[in-house]
Design an enzyme around this catalytic site. Sequence first.
Site, PDB file in Angstrom:
ATOM      1  N   ARG A   1      -5.784   1.116  -6.299  1.00 41.16           N
ATOM      2  CA  ARG A   1      -4.519   1.720  -5.857  1.00 41.16           C
ATOM      3  C   ARG A   1      -4.099   2.893  -6.735  1.00 41.16           C
ATOM      4  O   ARG A   1      -3.405   3.798  -6.302  1.00 41.16           O
ATOM      5  CB  ARG A   1      -3.392   0.678  -5.880  1.00 41.16           C
ATOM      6  CG  ARG A   1      -3.551  -0.458  -4.905  1.00 41.16           C
ATOM      7  CD  ARG A   1      -2.252  -1.243  -4.807  1.00 41.16           C
ATOM      8  NE  ARG A   1      -2.407  -2.549  -4.195  1.00 41.16           N
ATOM      9  CZ  ARG A   1      -2.398  -2.785  -2.896  1.00 41.16           C
ATOM     10  NH1 ARG A   1      -2.271  -1.782  -2.052  1.00 41.16           N
ATOM     11  NH2 ARG A   1      -2.519  -4.011  -2.422  1.00 41.16           N
TER      12      ARG A   1
ATOM     13  N   LYS B   1      -6.420   5.578  11.657  1.00 46.27           N
ATOM     14  CA  LYS B   1      -7.770   5.458  12.212  1.00 46.27           C
ATOM     15  C   LYS B   1      -7.646   5.364  13.733  1.00 46.27           C
ATOM     16  O   LYS B   1      -7.537   4.270  14.287  1.00 46.27           O
ATOM     17  CB  LYS B   1      -8.450   4.207  11.663  1.00 46.27           C
ATOM     18  CG  LYS B   1      -8.651   4.203  10.157  1.00 46.27           C
ATOM     19  CD  LYS B   1      -9.310   2.913   9.702  1.00 46.27           C
ATOM     20  CE  LYS B   1      -9.460   2.864   8.208  1.00 46.27           C
ATOM     21  NZ  LYS B   1      -9.944   1.555   7.725  1.00 46.27           N
TER      22      LYS B   1
ATOM     23  N   ASP C   1      -4.594   0.908  10.889  1.00 48.09           N
ATOM     24  CA  ASP C   1      -5.954   0.622  11.331  1.00 48.09           C
ATOM     25  C   ASP C   1      -5.889   0.109  12.780  1.00 48.09           C
ATOM     26  O   ASP C   1      -5.844   0.902  13.710  1.00 48.09           O
ATOM     27  CB  ASP C   1      -6.548  -0.391  10.347  1.00 48.09           C
ATOM     28  CG  ASP C   1      -8.004  -0.678  10.592  1.00 48.09           C
ATOM     29  OD1 ASP C   1      -8.600  -0.015  11.447  1.00 48.09           O
ATOM     30  OD2 ASP C   1      -8.578  -1.563   9.916  1.00 48.09           O
TER      31      ASP C   1
ATOM     32  N   ASP D   1      -6.044  -0.228  -1.454  1.00 50.08           N
ATOM     33  CA  ASP D   1      -6.854  -1.055  -2.355  1.00 50.08           C
ATOM     34  C   ASP D   1      -8.065  -1.668  -1.684  1.00 50.08           C
ATOM     35  O   ASP D   1      -8.147  -1.767  -0.452  1.00 50.08           O
ATOM     36  CB  ASP D   1      -6.002  -2.203  -2.895  1.00 50.08           C
ATOM     37  CG  ASP D   1      -5.695  -3.231  -1.798  1.00 50.08           C
ATOM     38  OD1 ASP D   1      -5.132  -2.842  -0.758  1.00 50.08           O
ATOM     39  OD2 ASP D   1      -6.059  -4.409  -1.967  1.00 50.08           O
TER      40      ASP D   1
ATOM     41  N   GLU E   1       4.077   3.850   6.329  1.00 50.20           N
ATOM     42  CA  GLU E   1       2.837   3.094   6.142  1.00 50.20           C
ATOM     43  C   GLU E   1       1.833   3.954   5.385  1.00 50.20           C
ATOM     44  O   GLU E   1       1.833   5.176   5.527  1.00 50.20           O
ATOM     45  CB  GLU E   1       2.250   2.713   7.507  1.00 50.20           C
ATOM     46  CG  GLU E   1       2.427   1.273   7.897  1.00 50.20           C
ATOM     47  CD  GLU E   1       1.566   0.298   7.104  1.00 50.20           C
ATOM     48  OE1 GLU E   1       1.218   0.568   5.933  1.00 50.20           O
ATOM     49  OE2 GLU E   1       1.241  -0.745   7.670  1.00 50.20           O
ATOM     50  N   ASP E   2       0.980   3.326   4.591  1.00 50.98           N
ATOM     51  CA  ASP E   2      -0.093   4.068   3.944  1.00 50.98           C
ATOM     52  C   ASP E   2      -1.197   4.361   4.953  1.00 50.98           C
ATOM     53  O   ASP E   2      -1.656   5.475   5.086  1.00 50.98           O
ATOM     54  CB  ASP E   2      -0.659   3.304   2.738  1.00 50.98           C
ATOM     55  CG  ASP E   2      -0.997   1.864   3.068  1.00 50.98           C
ATOM     56  OD1 ASP E   2      -0.568   1.357   4.129  1.00 50.98           O
ATOM     57  OD2 ASP E   2      -1.694   1.219   2.262  1.00 50.98           O
TER      58      ASP E   2
ATOM     59  N   GLY F   1       0.762  -1.251   0.000  1.00 51.31           N
ATOM     60  CA  GLY F   1       0.000   0.000   0.000  1.00 51.31           C
ATOM     61  C   GLY F   1       0.789   1.295   0.000  1.00 51.31           C
ATOM     62  O   GLY F   1       0.358   2.297  -0.556  1.00 51.31           O
TER      63      GLY F   1
ATOM     64  N   PHE G   1     -13.774   2.337   5.571  1.00 55.78           N
ATOM     65  CA  PHE G   1     -12.851   1.773   4.585  1.00 55.78           C
ATOM     66  C   PHE G   1     -12.597   2.777   3.461  1.00 55.78           C
ATOM     67  O   PHE G   1     -13.524   3.358   2.906  1.00 55.78           O
ATOM     68  CB  PHE G   1     -13.442   0.475   4.017  1.00 55.78           C
ATOM     69  CG  PHE G   1     -12.439  -0.311   3.253  1.00 55.78           C
ATOM     70  CD1 PHE G   1     -11.439  -1.016   3.908  1.00 55.78           C
ATOM     71  CD2 PHE G   1     -12.468  -0.328   1.863  1.00 55.78           C
ATOM     72  CE1 PHE G   1     -10.481  -1.727   3.196  1.00 55.78           C
ATOM     73  CE2 PHE G   1     -11.523  -1.040   1.151  1.00 55.78           C
ATOM     74  CZ  PHE G   1     -10.528  -1.737   1.815  1.00 55.78           C
ATOM     75  N   VAL G   2     -11.315   2.966   3.141  1.00 53.47           N
ATOM     76  CA  VAL G   2     -10.955   3.912   2.077  1.00 53.47           C
ATOM     77  C   VAL G   2     -10.097   3.229   1.002  1.00 53.47           C
ATOM     78  O   VAL G   2      -9.448   2.226   1.280  1.00 53.47           O
ATOM     79  CB  VAL G   2     -10.184   5.137   2.635  1.00 53.47           C
ATOM     80  CG1 VAL G   2     -11.073   6.011   3.494  1.00 53.47           C
ATOM     81  CG2 VAL G   2      -8.959   4.707   3.444  1.00 53.47           C
TER      82      VAL G   2
HETATM   83  P1  IMP Z   1      -3.734  -2.856  10.618  1.00 52.49           P
HETATM   84  O1  IMP Z   1      -2.750  -3.990  10.660  1.00 52.49           O
HETATM   85  O2  IMP Z   1      -5.071  -3.243  11.173  1.00 52.49           O
HETATM   86  O3  IMP Z   1      -3.215  -1.591  11.244  1.00 52.49           O
HETATM   87  O4  IMP Z   1      -4.044  -2.562   9.099  1.00 52.49           O
HETATM   88  C1  IMP Z   1      -3.069  -2.040   8.305  1.00 52.49           C
HETATM   89  C2  IMP Z   1      -3.126  -2.526   6.899  1.00 52.49           C
HETATM   90  O5  IMP Z   1      -4.434  -2.940   6.516  1.00 52.49           O
HETATM   91  C3  IMP Z   1      -2.745  -1.393   5.987  1.00 52.49           C
HETATM   92  O6  IMP Z   1      -1.375  -1.424   5.729  1.00 52.49           O
HETATM   93  C4  IMP Z   1      -3.597  -1.627   4.777  1.00 52.49           C
HETATM   94  O7  IMP Z   1      -2.910  -2.471   3.892  1.00 52.49           O
HETATM   95  C5  IMP Z   1      -4.814  -2.338   5.312  1.00 52.49           C
HETATM   96  N1  IMP Z   1      -5.936  -1.385   5.546  1.00 52.49           N
HETATM   97  C6  IMP Z   1      -6.403  -0.955   6.727  1.00 52.49           C
HETATM   98  N2  IMP Z   1      -7.430  -0.112   6.574  1.00 52.49           N
HETATM   99  C7  IMP Z   1      -7.607   0.016   5.252  1.00 52.49           C
HETATM  100  C8  IMP Z   1      -8.526   0.794   4.440  1.00 52.49           C
HETATM  101  O8  IMP Z   1      -9.401   1.522   4.915  1.00 52.49           O
HETATM  102  N3  IMP Z   1      -8.375   0.665   3.094  1.00 52.49           N
HETATM  103  C9  IMP Z   1      -7.430  -0.116   2.519  1.00 52.49           C
HETATM  104  N4  IMP Z   1      -6.559  -0.842   3.229  1.00 52.49           N
HETATM  105  C10 IMP Z   1      -6.652  -0.783   4.583  1.00 52.49           C
HETATM  106 MG    MG Z   2      -0.263  -1.277   3.987  1.00 53.09          MG
END
Ligand code: IMP
Ligand code: MG
Length: 205
Positions: free
Chosen positions: A196, A162, A134, A190, A130-131, A76, A183-184
């Site tokens: 993307r 978030k 979450d 993606d 990081e993009d 991402g 969700f974005v």
């Molecule tokens: P985490 O491990 O829960 O913090 O999620 C992080 C990863 O989940 C990011 O690097 C993204 O690849 C994916 N992700 C989390 N939220 C979104 C979203 O809203 N859109 C797209 N990808 C997301």
């Molecule tokens: Mg990512």
Amino acid sequence: MNYRLDNDLVRFIFYYLPHYYIFTDLKSFGKMKILDLDFRPYIREKEIQHTVKKLSKKLSREYTDLNPLFLVILNGAFIFAADLFRELKITAEVSFIKLSSYQETTTSGRVRELIGLNNSIFNRNLIILEDIIDTGLTLQHTMDALQDLGAASIEVVTLFMKPDSYKKRIEVKYIGFEIPNDFVVGYGMDYQGYGRNLKDVYIQK
Ligand code: IMP
Ligand code: MG
């Protein structure tokens, strides 16, 4: 006659022309569908670019003479990384890393391995890119894998965060946008591999 012409010209420039641009702008920034999900426009390219430049400027100031090593978490963050890196005014290196999918182990249950880390990180000032963050699980796994490798410092930069969903205690020092727990897609992010390439960011309806 001359007076009328001027009047028409003024009306054209100050009334019709702006309306024409606003209209075409709205048309190009409409609702969107990816597979089964509907999205609406959320953050525009211009605002994203502005924020990326601001982050890059800040990093350039704070990492002068530190020769940081950027670790970009794939997939991402690749577009964010490319834009942010080109705006840097300091010497820096970049490397792309990825977390493997879950692997079963007998001792600790499920673990994820960090792949792609070819540079030595001993004594380096690391900046994780990081993009979007979450729950923070991806970040936690990344930090765990980097521990005990002797980095001089580790900071985290994310374009989107978030906060309502974040459950970890790792400090995220540089944040572009705080967004709600929705969700974005777009700008590298993606939905099932798609979206993307969008220059603007869209949010699920
Ligand atoms: P985490 O491990 O829960 O913090 O999620 C992080 C990863 O989940 C990011 O690097 C993204 O690849 C994916 N992700 C989390 N939220 C979104 C979203 O809203 N859109 C797209 N990808 C997301
Ligand atoms: Mg990512």
